[in-house]
Design a protein around this motif. Structure first.
Motif, mmCIF file in Angstrom:
data_model
loop_
_atom_site.group_PDB
_atom_site.id
_atom_site.type_symbol
_atom_site.label_atom_id
_atom_site.label_comp_id
_atom_site.label_asym_id
_atom_site.label_seq_id
_atom_site.Cartn_x
_atom_site.Cartn_y
_atom_site.Cartn_z
ATOM 1 N N ALA A 85 16.737 72.349 47.629
ATOM 2 C CA ALA A 85 16.763 73.615 47.891
ATOM 3 C C ALA A 85 18.195 73.864 47.529
ATOM 4 C CB ALA A 85 16.653 73.936 49.322
ATOM 5 N N GLY A 86 18.837 75.078 46.668
ATOM 6 C CA GLY A 86 19.954 75.457 46.465
ATOM 7 C C GLY A 86 20.769 74.157 45.629
ATOM 8 N N ILE A 87 20.236 73.351 44.863
ATOM 9 C CA ILE A 87 20.735 72.167 44.198
ATOM 10 C C ILE A 87 20.096 72.030 43.011
ATOM 11 C CG2 ILE A 87 21.493 69.793 43.886
ATOM 12 C CD1 ILE A 87 21.545 69.760 47.119
ATOM 13 N N PRO A 101 16.033 75.108 42.619
ATOM 14 C CA PRO A 101 14.455 75.357 43.423
ATOM 15 C C PRO A 101 15.081 76.177 44.909
ATOM 16 C CG PRO A 101 14.811 73.017 42.583
ATOM 17 C CD PRO A 101 16.254 73.722 42.390
ATOM 18 N N GLU A 102 14.175 76.749 45.298
ATOM 19 C CA GLU A 102 14.297 77.426 46.815
ATOM 20 C C GLU A 102 14.040 76.775 47.865
ATOM 21 O OE1 GLU A 102 12.316 81.199 46.522
ATOM 22 O OE2 GLU A 102 13.498 82.118 44.790
ATOM 23 N N LYS A 103 13.332 75.504 47.574
ATOM 24 C CA LYS A 103 12.777 74.809 48.491
ATOM 25 C C LYS A 103 12.770 73.259 48.390
ATOM 26 C CE LYS A 103 7.860 74.689 48.398
ATOM 27 N NZ LYS A 103 6.532 74.922 49.237
ATOM 28 N N LEU A 118 22.633 63.448 51.762
ATOM 29 C CA LEU A 118 22.202 63.390 50.291
ATOM 30 C C LEU A 118 23.663 63.425 49.601
ATOM 31 C CD1 LEU A 118 20.450 63.695 48.072
ATOM 32 C CD2 LEU A 118 20.677 66.407 48.353
ATOM 33 N N LEU A 119 23.757 62.276 48.803
ATOM 34 C CA LEU A 119 25.129 62.470 48.111
ATOM 35 C C LEU A 119 25.003 62.743 46.793
ATOM 36 C CD1 LEU A 119 25.603 58.463 48.616
ATOM 37 C CD2 LEU A 119 26.907 60.159 49.494
ATOM 38 N N GLY A 120 23.796 63.194 46.061
ATOM 39 C CA GLY A 120 23.697 64.114 44.702
ATOM 40 C C GLY A 120 22.378 63.635 44.296
#
Length: 456
Positions: A85-87, A101-103, A118-120
Motif C-alpha cells: 500500500a502506497g509503494i 496499490p491501495e492495499k 520493510l526496507l524496500g
C-alpha cells in the motif's frame, strides 16, 4: 559481529532482550544498502522513511512488553511483485511503472502484523519471466560473489540482498524455480512451499497454475520463521487450502535419521557440471552419514513431458498480458517480447500440455509413497556471466533458461515443497545449491532435512 551479520533468529533473541534496538538494526541495513546497492542493484525502491518508522514502532512495542515474535523489528525486503500500500509495485516492468496499490498483498500484511520492518522492494526479471534478473527497465542485478555474474532469477534482487547482507530476510516468487535458482547461485536458502500453502493474493501473477510465494533467507531456521508468519489459508486466494499450519520450528532439529531419501538420477543428474556433480554426491554422503537411507528412484516423468507441460505457463502468461500485448509491445524487453509472441497451442495442444502437467504431478507425488524426500542439484551449473543467452554445461551449449530452470520446474508443476540450500563452491568461488523436495504440505520434513544438512 556486525549487526547485518545476525540471522533472523539471532537478531530476534537480541531484540526481545532489548540488547539491540530495531532502529539500530534497521539503520545498519539502510547504510549497507546505500553503500552496496549502486554496484549490486538488489533494490529498485528503498523505503528508508517507512523502515525507520516501522523500527521505531517495534522498539516502542517491545519496550512495552508487546513482543509479537521472531520477526518483530527485523528488516526485510519484498520482491517487486508483492503489492504494498502506497509503494510502487511494477513487477520490474515499464508497463506498470507508477502503479501504486491501495492495499498490501496478504503476505505483506501478514509480515507487517508480525512486526517486520520493510526496507524496500527488490529487483526482478521483467514480470518474473526469466532466470537472470537482467532487467532492461530497472537494470541488471549483480551476483555479490562475482559482480559480472547473474544472481539467478526471477527473484534475483531478493537473493542478492541476502548474499550481500542487505536484508535479514526476503520474499521471492517461484513459477519455474525463481526462489530456488537465486538461492543456489547466491549461496542463500530458498523455500518454495506447497501450492496452496502461502497466499498469492496481491502478488502480480505469471501463471495461475504454477506460481508460488516463499522466503529467501540466510539459514533454514530463518526460512522456517518467515514461513510460519506467512503460511495459512486466505479467503482472498482460491488456491490456498485450509490445512492446519504446524509449528515449523518445533521439529527443526530432529535430523534425518530413519528418513528414506530418493535420488532421481535419470531426471536430474543426466547433465551437470563436474564440480556441481561432485558437490551433490558429497552432500548425499553427508545425509547418509547423518542416518538417512539414500536410494535411487525414478521421479516418474520424462524430459519431453516437462517441456510439454511448460506450455501451460506460456499460454497463461500470454493470456495475462493480452491487455497490453501486442498493443504496447515496444514497452516490453526483447526476451519477454519473444515469449509473448510465440504461437499459442491449439485446443488439442493445450489439452496435451495440461495432461502432461497432470502426469508430472502424479509421477512426482507417487514417488513420495516409497521415499520421504527427493534430493537433487538445484541447478546444472553455477552463475553465468551477465548477458549470456547461451551457457555451457559440462561441455554442451544450452539456453540459460534450460540450464538454470530444468531441475526446479518439476516441483512447481507437481506443486510440492522444495528448498535450495548451499552445498559448496566451484573453483571460481561461486555457490552451488542442493535441492530437497517433499510430499504435499510436508514443509516441516523438508526444513528438518535441510537443517540437518546445513548443520552437517
Amino acid at each position: 559481529m556486525y549487526l547485518t551479520d545476525l540471522t533472523i533468529a539471532e537478531a530476534a533473541v537480541r531484540l526481545e532482550r532489548r540488547e539491540i534496538s530495531s532502529a539500530e538494526l534497521t539503520n545498519a541495513y539502510l547504510e549497507r544498502i546505500e553503500r552496496l546497492n549502486p554496484s549490486i542493484n538488489a533494490y529498485v525502491t528503498v523505503t528508508a522513511e517507512r523502515a525507520r518508522a516501522d523500527a521505531s514502532r517495534a522498539d516502542e512495542e517491545i519496550a512495552a512488553g508487546n513482543y509479537r515474535g521472531p520477526l518483530h523489528g527485523v528488516p526485510i525486503g519484498l520482491k517487486d511483485l508483492y503489492d504494498t500500500a502506497g509503494i510502487e509495485t511494477a513487477g520490474g516492468s515499464k508497463i506498470l511503472k507508477g502503479r501504486v496499490p491501495e492495499k498490501d498483498s496478504t503476505v505483506a500484511r501478514r509480515l507487517a502484523e508480525a512486526g517486520a520492518v520493510l526496507l524496500g522492494k527488490t529487483n526482478t526479471h521483467e514480470f518474473a519471466w526469466g532466470v537472470t534478473t537482467n532487467n532492461p527497465h530497472t537494470g541488471a542485478t549483480h551476483n555479490p560473489w562475482k559482480l559480472d555474474r547473474i544472481p539467478g532469477g526471477s527473484s534475483g534482487g531478493s537473493g542478492a540482498a541476502i548474499a550481500a547482507r542487505m536484508a535479514a530476510g526476503t520474499l521471492g516468487s517461484d513459477t519455474g524455480g525463481s526462489i530456488r535458482i537465486p538461492s543456489a547461485l547466491c549461496g542463500a536458502v530458498g523455500l518454495k512451499p506447497t501450492f496452496g500453502r502461502v497466499s498469492k493474493a496481491g502478488v502480480l501473477p505469471m501463471s495461475w497454475q504454477f506460481d508460488h510465494a516463499g522466503p529467501i533467507c540466510r539459514t533454514v531456521e530463518d526460512a522456517a520463521i518467515v514461513l510460519q508468519a506467512i503460511a495459512g489459508y486466505d479467503p482472498d486466494d482460491f488456491a490456498t487450502v485450509p490445512v492446519p499450519v504446524p509449528d515449523y520450528l518445533a521439529g527443526l532439529e530432529g535430523g534425518v535419521r530413519g528418513l528414506r531419501i530418493g535420488v532421481p538420477r535419470e531426471q536430474f543428474f543426466g547433465l551437470l557440471d563436474a564440480e556441481v556433480r561432485v558437490a551433490i554426491e558429497l552432500a548425499l554422503e553427508t545425509l547418509s552419514g547423518l542416518g538417512a537411507e539414500v536410494v535411487d528412484v525414478d521421479a516418474g516423468f520424462r524430459r519431453e513431458t516437462l517441456l510439454k507441460a511448460w506450455l501451460v505457463c506460456v499460454a497463461e502468461s500470454q493470456a495475462l498480458h493480452a491487455e497490453w500485448f501486442p498493443s504496447r509491445k515496444d514497452e516490453y524487453g526483447e526476451d519477454l517480447q519473444q515469449t509473448l509472441s510465440g504461437p499459442l497451442p491449439d485446443a488439442k495442444g493445450l489439452a496435451d500440455a495440461y495432461r502432461a502437467s497432470y502426469d508430472i504431478k502424479e509421477g512426482v507425488r507417487r514417488t513420495f509413497e516409497v521415499v520421504d524426500l527427493l534430493v537433487t542439484p538445484t541447478t546444472m551449473r553455477t552463475a553465468s556471466l551477465i548477458g549470456e543467452e547461451e551457457v555451457e554445461v559440462d561441455g554442451f551449449k544450452m539456453s540459460t533458461g534450460g540450464a538454470f530452470a530444468q531441475l526446479t520446474m518439476p516441483f512447481n508443476i507437481a506443486g510440492v515443497p522444495a528448498i535450495s540450500v548451499p552445498c559448496g563452491f566451484d573453483g571460481e568461488g561461486l555457490p552451488i545449491g542442493l535441492q530437497i523436495a517433499g510430499g504435499p504440505f510436508e514443509e516441516a520434513k523438508v526444513l528438518r532435512a535441510a537443517r540437518a544438512f546445513e548443520m552437517g
